[in-house]
Design an enzyme around this catalytic site. Structure first.
Site, PDB file in Angstrom:
ATOM      1  CE  LYS A 163      -2.974   2.139   3.017  1.00 55.69           C
ATOM      2  NZ  LYS A 163      -2.141   2.777   4.484  1.00 55.69           N
ATOM      3  CG  HIS A 193      -1.600  -4.442   7.324  1.00 53.34           C
ATOM      4  ND1 HIS A 193      -2.183  -3.103   6.710  1.00 53.34           N
ATOM      5  CD2 HIS A 193      -1.869  -4.730   9.382  1.00 53.34           C
ATOM      6  CE1 HIS A 193      -2.129  -2.437   7.636  1.00 53.34           C
ATOM      7  NE2 HIS A 193      -2.296  -3.022   9.108  1.00 53.34           N
ATOM      8  CE  LYS A 197      -5.521  -4.630  11.282  1.00 58.30           C
ATOM      9  NZ  LYS A 197      -4.275  -4.700  12.050  1.00 58.30           N
ATOM     10  CD  GLU A 231      -5.301   4.029  13.501  1.00 63.44           C
ATOM     11  OE1 GLU A 231      -2.943   3.497  12.967  1.00 63.44           O
ATOM     12  OE2 GLU A 231      -4.822   4.949  12.458  1.00 63.44           O
ATOM     13  CG  ASP A 250      -3.039   6.124   6.108  1.00 65.97           C
ATOM     14  OD1 ASP A 250      -2.338   5.471   5.335  1.00 65.97           O
ATOM     15  OD2 ASP A 250      -2.731   6.241   7.123  1.00 65.97           O
ATOM     16  CG  HIS A 255      -6.281  -0.436   6.284  1.00 61.99           C
ATOM     17  ND1 HIS A 255      -5.713  -1.040   5.327  1.00 61.99           N
ATOM     18  CD2 HIS A 255      -5.558   0.916   6.510  1.00 61.99           C
ATOM     19  CE1 HIS A 255      -4.346  -0.925   5.434  1.00 61.99           C
ATOM     20  NE2 HIS A 255      -4.359   0.012   5.636  1.00 61.99           N
ATOM     21  CE  LYS A 351      -2.831   7.910  11.518  1.00 51.52           C
ATOM     22  NZ  LYS A 351      -2.522   6.148  11.509  1.00 51.52           N
TER      23      LYS A 351
HETATM   24  C1  BG6 Z   1      -1.622   1.287   7.674  1.00 49.72           C
HETATM   25  C2  BG6 Z   1      -1.612   2.920   8.248  1.00 49.72           C
HETATM   26  O1  BG6 Z   1      -2.218   1.361   7.021  1.00 49.72           O
HETATM   27  O2  BG6 Z   1      -2.481   0.623   8.787  1.00 49.72           O
HETATM   28  C3  BG6 Z   1      -1.530   3.538   9.033  1.00 49.72           C
HETATM   29  O3  BG6 Z   1      -0.910   3.626   6.830  1.00 49.72           O
HETATM   30  C4  BG6 Z   1      -2.071   2.877  10.406  1.00 49.72           C
HETATM   31  O4  BG6 Z   1      -1.781   5.231   9.493  1.00 49.72           O
HETATM   32  C5  BG6 Z   1      -2.231   1.578  10.181  1.00 49.72           C
HETATM   33  O5  BG6 Z   1      -2.215   3.677  11.429  1.00 49.72           O
HETATM   34  C6  BG6 Z   1      -3.901   0.913  11.204  1.00 49.72           C
HETATM   35  O6  BG6 Z   1      -2.636  -0.800  11.336  1.00 49.72           O
HETATM   36  P1  BG6 Z   1      -3.312  -1.187  12.636  1.00 49.72           P
HETATM   37  O7  BG6 Z   1      -2.301  -2.681  10.955  1.00 49.72           O
HETATM   38  O8  BG6 Z   1      -2.434  -1.067  12.947  1.00 49.72           O
HETATM   39  O9  BG6 Z   1      -4.333  -1.288  12.863  1.00 49.72           O
END
Ligand code: BG6
Length: 502
Positions: A163, A193, A197, A231, A250, A255, A351
């Site tokens: 990504k 990613h 999970k 987050e 992002d 996601h 964030k």
């Molecule tokens: C990433 C983003 O793809 O995913 C980040 O660029 C983000 O900004 C992250 O913090 C979150 O992934 P995870 O697995 O920590 O929830």
């Protein structure tokens, strides 16, 4: 998505572009180590790292080993087990090279041919682009021109793309076109990613391996769905990246939309990658393109997170003092198909919010009338099914029960399944399944070109709209809060409210 660890993947070489980068040391190498523990590494594995710095193979290997040792120690995983590490370290070669020069690919080709002869790798090569996205096109092009992705000599040639896959619809299309010039779709593994999970993969198991949920998984029984990826961290020193990206790019077309797709897709006819990907693509086609009125943006001010005072986004390193980049986004997504018509999916991510919490909350319709005199229907809590993706992975069902005592009084109670109580989970960084699947050629958890483009298509009107209008009142939420008040208004308009972020 493979069946419970069948057999090791075929022998192969893995070429990592970006060998000295963060992703390699934090995720790829630890994932290979964990695969070794599970007996899921190829019998013969040759690892080649390509990057522009001066390093010997021994230095590269040593640096990765040290980092792995440190992370294992930090995570309480003890010392490195050489029985697991040695098969990875046995043939680690560092190749110094410029990603954009033909010479690099000539040397890489010679090296691969040598290793193939020496280790009997069957011509199998997995190329991993763990590099900044500006290099995706050039690397794929150079690999193509050098003939390194041709599969006509026997053996597979696959390419993992990280990504971000484009930064809008046009750039995603251009990148797809560039990759598809030399590779076939089935050779390309676009990583998201979140699909690595366990809890995300479990959404399919929950829905399609049980007779219980699917019959009520529709507009007749579901009032709305809330998906939260909150987050509490800030931008973690990634100011340069984030100033060009923002929360929408992002997190959303990748996601959050993957979470929507897992929740909303129709049942596939089989667990075959193409059947699943086709259902996802179909779902994306049914998503109504967003309008500016469906989306709220926010940016954090200073505040207190986990007891610590933290700075405003505009005070972060490499962020403009008058930046208009959003660090929060909330939206109302409508899926126009028979199953979901009239059931809004509310999405939010940001964030520096109150807590780290990723969940999919499905709210069922209320009981239709007030049978319980003591509890008027508008006070009866609705039933919720909450799929908690991280942390504290769980599935929780909230429903009403009678409180003990002479009166027929009700209270909302919960039944909960917690992953950690039920399963013994081996240590994982979340990339194990993704890399393993790629090695065995299972593309279920990877995004197809049409999916990526459809997802960008949904957010495109917002990206364009925002490019022409400055946000008002930025910063508009305090660090440590639940986001801007406008996000609450978005749901209040529909007579609904967000679940608390905790
Ligand atoms: C990433 C983003 O793809 O995913 C980040 O660029 C983000 O900004 C992250 O913090 C979150 O992934 P995870 O697995 O920590 O929830």
């Amino acid at each position: 998505m493979s069946a419970p660890h069948k057999e090791p993947p075929p022998s192969c070489a893995i070429v990592i572009f970006g060998a000295n980068g963060d992703l390699t040391k934090r995720l790829i190498i630890p994932a290979l180590y964990n695969l070794a523990r599970a007996g899921n590494l190829p019998e013969q594995l040759a690892l080649i790292g390509v990057d522009h710095n001066d390093r010997t193979s021994a230095q590269w290997q040593g640096a990765l080993r040290d980092f792995l040792a440190q992370s294992l120690a930090k995570g309480g995983g003890g010392a490195i087990d050489d029985k697991l590490w040695n098969p990875i370290a046995e043939d680690m070669t560092f190749l110094k090279g410029d990603f954009e020069k033909d010479e690099t690919y000539k040397q890489l080709g010679d090296l691969l041919a040598d290793l193939d002869k020496k280790r009997n790798l069957g011509g199998n090569v997995l190329f991993y682009m763990a590099v900044a996205d500006r290099f995706f096109g050039p690397i794929a092009g150079k690999l193509g021109e050098a003939g390194l992705v041709r599969q006509d000599q026997g053996g597979f040639r696959r390419l993992i793309v990280e990504k971000p896959f484009g930064h809008d619809l046009e750039s995603a299309k251009a990148l797809n076109a560039c990759l598809l010039k030399y590779l076939k779709e089935e050779q390309i593994y676009r990583i998201d990613h979140f699909l690595g999970k366990e809890t995300v993969q479990n959404i399919m198991a929950l829905r399609f391996a049980n007779g219980l949920f699917e019959p009520i998984w529709n507009r007749d029984r579901i009032d709305h769905v809330q998906i939260t990826v909150a987050e509490n961290i800030g931008i973690e020193g990634r100011g340069n990246f984030y100033e060009k990206t923002g929360a929408l790019r992002d997190m959303v077309p990748n996601h959050l939309f993957q979470l929507v797709a897992m929740t909303a897709m129709e049942p596939p006819v089989s667990f075959d990658a193409e059947d699943i990907r086709a259902k996802k693509a179909e779902m994306f086609k049914a998503v109504h393109a967003l309008t500016l009125g469906d989306v709220v943006r926010g940016q954090y001010d200073s505040g207190v997170v986990a007891g610590q005072q933290v700075a405003a986004y505009r005070k972060e390193e490499n962020v403009a003092p008058d930046s208009n980049i959003e660090t929060f986004v909330a939206m109302r997504v409508l899926i126009e198909n028979w199953r979901w018509a009239g059931v809004p999916f509310y999405l939010r991510t940001g964030k520096r919010l109150a807590a780290r919490s990723t969940e999919i909350a499905i709210r069922f319709k209320r009981a239709p009338y007030a049978l319980f005199r003591e509890t008027p229907v508008e006070e009866l809590d609705a039933d919720w099914l909450i799929l908690r993706v991280q942390p504290d992975e769980s599935i929780r069902l909230r429903f009403n029960a009678k409180r003990p005592g002479p009166a027929m009084a009700l209270e909302s109670v919960a039944m909960e399944f917690k992953y950690k109580d039920w399963f013994h989970q081996a240590p994982a960084v979340g990339y194990e399944t993704l890399i393993y699947d790629c090695l065995i050629g299972d593309a279920t958890l990877f995004q197809r070109a049409d999916q990526v483009e459809a997802a960008w298509g949904v957010v495109e009107p917002v990206l364009k709209g925002w490019a022409n209008t400055s946000p008002r009142h930025f910063p508009n939420y305090n660090a440590g809060s639940e986001g801007p008040s406008a996000a609450n208004d978005l749901l209040a308009r529909d007579g609904r409210s967000w679940r608390t972020i905790k």
